[in-house]
Enzyme design. Structure first.
Site, PDB file in Angstrom:
ATOM      1  N   ARG A 153       0.861  -1.172   0.000  1.00  0.00           N
ATOM      2  CA  ARG A 153       0.000   0.000   0.000  1.00  0.00           C
ATOM      3  C   ARG A 153       0.892   1.214   0.000  1.00  0.00           C
ATOM      4  O   ARG A 153       1.631   1.432   0.960  1.00  0.00           O
ATOM      5  CB  ARG A 153      -0.714   0.003   1.354  1.00  0.00           C
ATOM      6  CG  ARG A 153      -2.171   0.156   1.341  1.00  0.00           C
ATOM      7  CD  ARG A 153      -2.574   0.466   2.779  1.00  0.00           C
ATOM      8  NE  ARG A 153      -3.801  -0.221   3.103  1.00  0.00           N
ATOM      9  CZ  ARG A 153      -4.464  -0.014   4.220  1.00  0.00           C
ATOM     10  NH1 ARG A 153      -4.001   0.799   5.147  1.00  0.00           N
ATOM     11  NH2 ARG A 153      -5.578  -0.650   4.424  1.00  0.00           N
ATOM     12  N   SER A 158     -12.460  -4.215   1.041  1.00  0.00           N
ATOM     13  CA  SER A 158     -12.649  -3.679   2.392  1.00  0.00           C
ATOM     14  C   SER A 158     -14.125  -3.469   2.659  1.00  0.00           C
ATOM     15  O   SER A 158     -14.846  -2.940   1.814  1.00  0.00           O
ATOM     16  CB  SER A 158     -11.954  -2.318   2.539  1.00  0.00           C
ATOM     17  OG  SER A 158     -10.566  -2.454   2.433  1.00  0.00           O
ATOM     18  N   LYS A 164      -6.719   6.133  13.041  1.00  0.00           N
ATOM     19  CA  LYS A 164      -7.352   6.712  11.853  1.00  0.00           C
ATOM     20  C   LYS A 164      -8.524   7.604  12.227  1.00  0.00           C
ATOM     21  O   LYS A 164      -9.564   7.121  12.678  1.00  0.00           O
ATOM     22  CB  LYS A 164      -7.828   5.605  10.900  1.00  0.00           C
ATOM     23  CG  LYS A 164      -6.748   5.123   9.950  1.00  0.00           C
ATOM     24  CD  LYS A 164      -7.314   4.073   8.995  1.00  0.00           C
ATOM     25  CE  LYS A 164      -8.059   4.673   7.817  1.00  0.00           C
ATOM     26  NZ  LYS A 164      -8.600   3.624   6.911  1.00  0.00           N
TER      27      LYS A 164
END
Ligand code: NI
Lengths: 212, 212
Positions: free
Chosen positions: A41, A109, A138
């Protein structure tokens, strides 16, 4: 081919850790010590750099028998001949990615039951489900869905692997595995640990015990 | 198929103009009034949004017989079944993109003679060469290469289209076309004009006259 992929301990990268100098020492230790799948990623990098970096990581994964996935970028996954691509709800549509990368594993996801069901019906080869627990890292994360969602999805679709993600540390592994998760996806539980290799080893052991 | 594509007046998008409300009124007028090729460029958007927006633009291009290209993202180009993909020096390598999008037109940005030659030898189906002239808009732009580079490249490789880009307004069109450019790529000369459709029409007329 698909069934041979082991998503039990799925390590993800993250720009913050990826760009640290020590990353390249750490990553090989992790791949040796129990990681079963890896996802590259890299947000905000140019294609040429992702191609070079992704290739280097793919070679390390191959060396250690770890499945290799690319996040978001189908084209990079194709370029690197990855084992699969992982897409989010806001990436290219799952159906489009599946169509253009036949025979590969396309993961999705999902943040809750509805996204999970919709994704499975659309053909997701596995779900990255989460956050299961509240996460501090997050700020834009979805609300935690809790372990019951794992149980419900696995009851209805026992054949689709559900990988739990988000706020999963050593203490919480057993809980998600006992709820039916096929594996866990981790970033900070490994890269943020004092000894990432030891963290990998211990997570793997805990998963194996919880599955018994 | 490849030879049927007309790159004479190649209109590019740019996030600034693309996100203006009036964009959707303006773009169709441009496509009707002489644009021969269009490139969808959307930096920093998520895949799902690029897919929706890119599809809408592709349909407009098809309606008006305008060739449709996607910037950088091979996967988006595949997903939209674009006529081709345009890559820069820092995107996925040209060879990789060509391999995964067979039969399509893969263009490459080049800022000077060396990049141009290397790109043509690597199989670029056309070059976007520039900036030819000094540009005020892009701070990180390469130094201008001048019209002589067009002449040299066309002398050595007459069959590879060279599309001039960067700082080309109505006044400079004739100069680049007479130097041998097959076409021009424009953003602000069109979207920044008081009447974009009129700018398109006039640029097209000027190109046709300069080619006579
Ligand atoms: Ni393909």
């Amino acid at each position: 081919i698909k069934s041979a992929v082991d998503l039990t301990l799925y390590l993800l990268t993250d720009d913050a850790y990826l760009n640290e100098e020590k990353f390249w020492r750490v990553i090989e230790d992790c791949l040796k010590n129990g990681v079963t799948a890896f996802q590259y990623r890299a947000k905000g990098k140019k294609g040429a750099e992702m191609y070079r970096e992704g290739m280097r990581l793919k070679e390390l994964c191959e060396k250690h028998g770890v499945s290799y996935f690319v996040n978001d970028r189908l084209d990079l996954g194709m370029a690197l001949n990855a084992d699969g691509v992982h897409v989010g709800q806001e990436d290219l549509p799952l159906e489009v990615v599946k169509k253009h990368f036949p025979g590969k594993i396309i993961g999705l996801s999902a943040t809750n039951y509805e996204e999970g069901i919709t994704g499975i019906k659309a053909g997701a080869d596995y779900l990255g489900l989460g956050p299961i627990f509240p996460t501090s890292t997050k700020e834009d994360a979805a609300p935690p869905c809790g372990v019951e969602v794992i149980r419900k999805l696995k009851e209805e679709f026992p054949n689709t692997p559900v990988i739990a993600i988000g706020g999963i540390d050593k203490e919480k592994v057993s809980e998600v595995i006992r709820a039916g998760a096929d594996g866990i996806a981790v970033i900070s539980a490994v890269f943020g640990a004092e000894s990432p290799a030891k963290a990998v080893y211990e997570l793997r052991e805990t998963i194996i015990k919880a599955k018994e």
